[in-house]
Design a protein around this motif. Structure first.
Motif, PDB file in Angstrom:
ATOM      1  N   PHE A   4      -7.460  10.864  13.256  1.00  0.00           N
ATOM      2  CA  PHE A   4      -7.336  12.327  13.306  1.00  0.00           C
ATOM      3  C   PHE A   4      -7.812  12.962  12.008  1.00  0.00           C
ATOM      4  O   PHE A   4      -8.498  13.988  12.012  1.00  0.00           O
ATOM      5  CB  PHE A   4      -5.887  12.721  13.590  1.00  0.00           C
ATOM      6  N   TYR A   5      -7.442  12.362  10.884  1.00  0.00           N
ATOM      7  CA  TYR A   5      -7.804  12.931   9.590  1.00  0.00           C
ATOM      8  C   TYR A   5      -9.154  12.425   9.078  1.00  0.00           C
ATOM      9  O   TYR A   5      -9.553  12.749   7.963  1.00  0.00           O
ATOM     10  CB  TYR A   5      -6.699  12.664   8.561  1.00  0.00           C
ATOM     11  N   GLU A   6      -9.822  11.619   9.907  1.00  0.00           N
ATOM     12  CA  GLU A   6     -11.164  11.132   9.592  1.00  0.00           C
ATOM     13  C   GLU A   6     -11.202  10.467   8.222  1.00  0.00           C
ATOM     14  O   GLU A   6     -12.041  10.766   7.376  1.00  0.00           O
ATOM     15  CB  GLU A   6     -12.181  12.284   9.663  1.00  0.00           C
ATOM     16  N   LEU A   7     -10.270   9.544   8.022  1.00  0.00           N
ATOM     17  CA  LEU A   7     -10.185   8.871   6.735  1.00  0.00           C
ATOM     18  C   LEU A   7     -11.322   7.875   6.576  1.00  0.00           C
ATOM     19  O   LEU A   7     -11.566   7.039   7.449  1.00  0.00           O
ATOM     20  CB  LEU A   7      -8.842   8.141   6.604  1.00  0.00           C
ATOM     21  N   ALA A   8     -11.998   7.964   5.453  1.00  0.00           N
ATOM     22  CA  ALA A   8     -13.116   7.058   5.188  1.00  0.00           C
ATOM     23  C   ALA A   8     -12.622   5.693   4.725  1.00  0.00           C
ATOM     24  O   ALA A   8     -13.281   4.678   4.927  1.00  0.00           O
ATOM     25  CB  ALA A   8     -14.046   7.673   4.139  1.00  0.00           C
ATOM     26  N   HIS A   9     -11.454   5.679   4.081  1.00  0.00           N
ATOM     27  CA  HIS A   9     -10.924   4.429   3.529  1.00  0.00           C
ATOM     28  C   HIS A   9     -10.111   3.709   4.601  1.00  0.00           C
ATOM     29  O   HIS A   9      -9.068   4.189   5.034  1.00  0.00           O
ATOM     30  CB  HIS A   9     -10.045   4.736   2.309  1.00  0.00           C
ATOM     31  N   ASP A  10     -10.599   2.556   5.054  1.00  0.00           N
ATOM     32  CA  ASP A  10      -9.936   1.807   6.118  1.00  0.00           C
ATOM     33  C   ASP A  10      -9.001   0.761   5.510  1.00  0.00           C
ATOM     34  O   ASP A  10      -9.447  -0.303   5.071  1.00  0.00           O
ATOM     35  CB  ASP A  10     -10.976   1.130   7.016  1.00  0.00           C
ATOM     36  N   ASP A  11      -7.710   1.080   5.452  1.00  0.00           N
ATOM     37  CA  ASP A  11      -6.743   0.122   4.923  1.00  0.00           C
ATOM     38  C   ASP A  11      -5.580  -0.035   5.904  1.00  0.00           C
ATOM     39  O   ASP A  11      -4.431  -0.167   5.495  1.00  0.00           O
ATOM     40  CB  ASP A  11      -6.245   0.565   3.546  1.00  0.00           C
ATOM     41  N   LEU A  12      -5.898  -0.010   7.197  1.00  0.00           N
ATOM     42  CA  LEU A  12      -4.863   0.022   8.224  1.00  0.00           C
ATOM     43  C   LEU A  12      -3.893  -1.144   8.094  1.00  0.00           C
ATOM     44  O   LEU A  12      -2.668  -0.951   8.117  1.00  0.00           O
ATOM     45  CB  LEU A  12      -5.499   0.038   9.613  1.00  0.00           C
ATOM     46  N   ASP A  13      -4.406  -2.374   7.970  1.00  0.00           N
ATOM     47  CA  ASP A  13      -3.512  -3.531   7.900  1.00  0.00           C
ATOM     48  C   ASP A  13      -2.586  -3.443   6.686  1.00  0.00           C
ATOM     49  O   ASP A  13      -1.385  -3.714   6.782  1.00  0.00           O
ATOM     50  CB  ASP A  13      -4.334  -4.821   7.841  1.00  0.00           C
ATOM     51  N   ALA A  14      -3.153  -3.057   5.548  1.00  0.00           N
ATOM     52  CA  ALA A  14      -2.345  -2.941   4.334  1.00  0.00           C
ATOM     53  C   ALA A  14      -1.318  -1.818   4.469  1.00  0.00           C
ATOM     54  O   ALA A  14      -0.188  -1.940   3.993  1.00  0.00           O
ATOM     55  CB  ALA A  14      -3.248  -2.704   3.128  1.00  0.00           C
ATOM     56  N   ALA A  15      -1.718  -0.718   5.110  1.00  0.00           N
ATOM     57  CA  ALA A  15      -0.811   0.418   5.270  1.00  0.00           C
ATOM     58  C   ALA A  15       0.349   0.066   6.184  1.00  0.00           C
ATOM     59  O   ALA A  15       1.507   0.411   5.898  1.00  0.00           O
ATOM     60  CB  ALA A  15      -1.577   1.618   5.829  1.00  0.00           C
TER      61      ALA A  15
END
Length: 283
Positions: free
Chosen positions: A139-150
């Motif tokens: 939704f926020y169009e985040l460029a930084h992909d840290d999904l697993d860490a988050a």
């Protein structure tokens, strides 16, 4: 309508103007006694310039209203911290946001949490948290992909449920149990996890549910978290709002007390969770 941050500055300016008038000082008089140029007084009163804590102390000293210093400084700190745009806050990834909140977790003994549509992070399963955070990143169009860490950081925060003498009072609208996140399998496990945590932490976790057809007597509100009595975190679509003004925190506490009177606990709460699980099985 002005943005919330501008409204907060204008409200502070109006309060400063009241103090000056109560002291029967003109703007020029106040500036002279404070050692400021006259335009500064006007800018502070109109909310066009951020007041510093030093400004507040000088203003109150000149107006002989030093008893107002603690409350006004709390207001300044609220303005500085209250409005954080999500896209800017999450520019470095969602993990950083989770780690920042964890610092507040560690400094808190009593958590009071109200959620309307989602299960709060302390009670989320990994699958549920992953869906929530993936959708937020999209939704926020985040460029930084840290999904697993988050997701790992969010689940790591759950350790605090079992640390020290902390207590957790959580109130959910029934809609939070019925809102599907990630489909039936994710929700089935999520609801079972809530029941398991309630059973495992009876002295720490006090979880209530507001039934769907309850006549809400308190003003409706988005979800929020109260950290002891020093901080409230709530969210808008565009930003996070951190409230530190004691008077405002007291209103959130009053609101939470009203919700507490409407919520059901114990076996009644269990029944609503079980009902949500049965609804999944019937579809």
């Amino acid at each position: 309508m002005s943005p919330p941050i501008d409204q907060a500055r204008e409200a502070l300016g109006a309060r400063l103007r009241e103090l000056r008038r109560d002291a029967e000082l003109s703007g020029r008089d106040l500036a002279e006694r404070a050692g400021w140029r006259p335009p500064k007084v006007s800018k502070l009163e109109l909310g066009k310039q951020n007041a510093t804590e030093a400004d507040i102390r000088v203003w109150c000293r000149v107006c002989e209203a030093e008893d107002q210093v603690p409350e006004l400084i709390a207001t300044v700190r609220t303005i500085d911290a209250q409005y954080v745009e999500w896209k800017r806050q999450m520019r470095g990834g969602q993990r950083r946001v989770q780690n920042a909140i964890r610092n507040e977790d560690l400094n808190t003994r009593l958590f009071r949490i109200f959620e309307t549509f989602h299960i709060p992070g302390f009670l989320q399963t990994r699958a549920y948290a992953r869906v929530i955070m993936a959708r937020s990143a999209a939704f926020y169009e985040l460029a930084h992909d840290d999904l697993d860490a988050a997701v790992g950081a969010r689940l790591g925060r759950q350790a605090i449920l079992r640390m020290g003498d902390r207590r957790f009072h959580i109130i959910l609208a029934q809609q939070a149990l019925d809102t599907w996140v990630g489909g039936p399998e994710v929700m089935r496990d999520q609801l079972a996890h809530i029941r398991a945590e309630m059973d495992a932490l009876p002295l720490r976790l006090h979880l209530g549910v507001i039934p769907r057809h309850t006549d809400i007597e308190v003003a409706p509100h988005a979800g929020y978290w109260i950290f002891d009595s020093r901080l409230v975190m709530t969210e808008t679509v565009t930003a996070g709002l951190n409230v530190t003004q004691p008077r405002e925190i007291a209103l959130y506490e009053r609101h939470f007390d009203g919700l507490n009177r409407l919520a059901v606990y114990g076996e009644c709460a269990h029944e609503l969770i079980d009902r949500a699980q049965r609804d999944i099985e019937e579809i």
